[in-house]
Design an enzyme around this catalytic site. Structure first.
Site, PDB file in Angstrom:
ATOM      1  N   GLU A  16      28.251  -4.832  45.569  1.00  0.00           N
ATOM      2  CA  GLU A  16      28.107  -3.623  46.385  1.00  0.00           C
ATOM      3  C   GLU A  16      28.486  -3.941  47.831  1.00  0.00           C
ATOM      4  O   GLU A  16      28.368  -5.096  48.265  1.00  0.00           O
ATOM      5  CB  GLU A  16      26.648  -3.149  46.255  1.00  0.00           C
ATOM      6  CG  GLU A  16      26.240  -1.939  47.033  1.00  0.00           C
ATOM      7  CD  GLU A  16      26.949  -0.644  46.648  1.00  0.00           C
ATOM      8  OE1 GLU A  16      28.190  -0.599  46.772  1.00  0.00           O
ATOM      9  OE2 GLU A  16      26.258   0.320  46.282  1.00  0.00           O
ATOM     10  N   ASP A  17      28.913  -2.932  48.571  1.00  0.00           N
ATOM     11  CA  ASP A  17      29.249  -3.144  49.975  1.00  0.00           C
ATOM     12  C   ASP A  17      27.997  -3.222  50.840  1.00  0.00           C
ATOM     13  O   ASP A  17      27.847  -4.119  51.662  1.00  0.00           O
ATOM     14  CB  ASP A  17      30.209  -2.049  50.494  1.00  0.00           C
ATOM     15  CG  ASP A  17      29.707  -0.634  50.227  1.00  0.00           C
ATOM     16  OD1 ASP A  17      28.640  -0.461  49.583  1.00  0.00           O
ATOM     17  OD2 ASP A  17      30.386   0.321  50.658  1.00  0.00           O
ATOM     18  N   ASP A  26      21.378   0.481  51.476  1.00  0.00           N
ATOM     19  CA  ASP A  26      20.766   1.260  52.536  1.00  0.00           C
ATOM     20  C   ASP A  26      19.389   1.708  52.037  1.00  0.00           C
ATOM     21  O   ASP A  26      18.430   0.938  52.118  1.00  0.00           O
ATOM     22  CB  ASP A  26      21.728   2.425  52.834  1.00  0.00           C
ATOM     23  CG  ASP A  26      21.341   3.253  54.029  1.00  0.00           C
ATOM     24  OD1 ASP A  26      20.607   2.756  54.882  1.00  0.00           O
ATOM     25  OD2 ASP A  26      21.779   4.408  54.113  1.00  0.00           O
ATOM     26  N   THR A  27      19.277   2.900  51.463  1.00  0.00           N
ATOM     27  CA  THR A  27      17.990   3.329  50.905  1.00  0.00           C
ATOM     28  C   THR A  27      17.659   2.547  49.631  1.00  0.00           C
ATOM     29  O   THR A  27      16.493   2.449  49.252  1.00  0.00           O
ATOM     30  CB  THR A  27      18.017   4.826  50.546  1.00  0.00           C
ATOM     31  OG1 THR A  27      19.009   5.037  49.531  1.00  0.00           O
ATOM     32  CG2 THR A  27      18.330   5.680  51.766  1.00  0.00           C
ATOM     33  N   GLY A  28      18.692   2.040  48.946  1.00  0.00           N
ATOM     34  CA  GLY A  28      18.494   1.335  47.676  1.00  0.00           C
ATOM     35  C   GLY A  28      18.596   2.253  46.460  1.00  0.00           C
ATOM     36  O   GLY A  28      18.574   1.790  45.328  1.00  0.00           O
ATOM     37  N   PHE A  47      25.341   2.890  61.580  1.00  0.00           N
ATOM     38  CA  PHE A  47      26.408   3.222  60.636  1.00  0.00           C
ATOM     39  C   PHE A  47      27.604   2.321  60.906  1.00  0.00           C
ATOM     40  O   PHE A  47      28.104   2.252  62.022  1.00  0.00           O
ATOM     41  CB  PHE A  47      26.793   4.696  60.744  1.00  0.00           C
ATOM     42  CG  PHE A  47      27.638   5.124  59.587  1.00  0.00           C
ATOM     43  CD1 PHE A  47      27.062   5.430  58.358  1.00  0.00           C
ATOM     44  CD2 PHE A  47      29.021   5.210  59.715  1.00  0.00           C
ATOM     45  CE1 PHE A  47      27.842   5.794  57.275  1.00  0.00           C
ATOM     46  CE2 PHE A  47      29.809   5.576  58.631  1.00  0.00           C
ATOM     47  CZ  PHE A  47      29.221   5.873  57.413  1.00  0.00           C
ATOM     48  N   ARG A 103      38.685   1.774  56.301  1.00  0.00           N
ATOM     49  CA  ARG A 103      38.456   0.804  55.211  1.00  0.00           C
ATOM     50  C   ARG A 103      39.290  -0.455  55.416  1.00  0.00           C
ATOM     51  O   ARG A 103      38.931  -1.533  54.973  1.00  0.00           O
ATOM     52  CB  ARG A 103      38.832   1.421  53.854  1.00  0.00           C
ATOM     53  CG  ARG A 103      37.914   2.526  53.375  1.00  0.00           C
ATOM     54  CD  ARG A 103      38.149   2.782  51.896  1.00  0.00           C
ATOM     55  NE  ARG A 103      37.611   4.045  51.438  1.00  0.00           N
ATOM     56  CZ  ARG A 103      36.353   4.246  51.057  1.00  0.00           C
ATOM     57  NH1 ARG A 103      35.484   3.268  51.112  1.00  0.00           N
ATOM     58  NH2 ARG A 103      35.957   5.421  50.637  1.00  0.00           N
TER      59      ARG A 103
END
Ligand code: 5GP
Length: 178
Positions: A101-102, A105-107, A154, A167
């Site tokens: 995964e990159d 965050d929240t999971g 962010f 990207r």
């Protein structure tokens, strides 16, 4: 790099630092999976650059597959809604899976994928994320291999985007809206 009007980029992690870290994660995976049928599962689209570097740092026979989940779209906040847009091409039966995964965050996204993968007959499932924003976690997920912890900001670059921009940046940058 040219930026979109009203946006500024500040380097948070320079490419050389990322490269070094990715190589050391690759070495650890090489040691941990020696003699095992290893499958890396990248979560599109954000993981594609990390995946490309990671796979070349692993000195073992390794298969690669990808899944795509619903994204946050133009918004930069979690919607909490997770949906499979593209599933794996092949089954995971008997394979040792590492989900790539990159950023966590929240999971919510990884929590879903982790449970899903474990119910599909993989011999083992581990998680590898380049970035971790622990301050925003809503669900606990085990991060077996982790690149960097970052603050609640962010970020874009090295595969991560905002509205498909940035990207292709080699560094991970803070996106500052002016
Ligand atoms: P989670 O389900 O953990 O909240 O969300 C993980 C996904 O949210 C990541 O795979 C990524 O697509 C997106 N995301 C979370 N934080 C950031 C960020 O700082 N920058 C970008 N570009 N995407 C993020």
């Amino acid at each position: 790099m040219q930026t979109f009007p009203g946006e500024r980029l500040e380097v948070l992690l320079a490419h050389s630092e990322i490269k070094h870290r990715v190589e050391s994660i690759g070495k650890r995976i090489t040691m941990d999976y020696d003699g095992k049928a290893l499958l890396l599962v990248g979560i599109l689209k954000g993981s594609f650059v990390f995946m490309a570097d990671l796979v070349r740092s692993i000195d073992l026979p390794v298969a690669v597959d990808f899944m795509a989940m619903s994204s946050y779209g133009a918004a930069t906040k979690s919607s909490g809604v997770v949906r499979i847009l593209k599933d794996l091409d092949h089954g995971v039966d008997g394979r040792h899976v590492v989900i790539v995964e990159d950023i966590v965050d929240t999971g919510l996204t990884l929590n879903y994928i982790y449970g899903h993968m474990r119910s599909r007959g993989a011999a083992s499932v581990k998680i590898c994320s380049l970035l971790d924003k622990p301050s925003r976690r809503q669900v606990a997920v085990p991060l077996h291999y982790k690149g960097f912890e970052i603050p609640d900001e962010f970020v874009v670059g090295y595969g991560l985007d905002v509205d498909e921009r940035y990207r292709n940046l080699p560094d991970v940058c803070r996106l500052v809206q002016e």
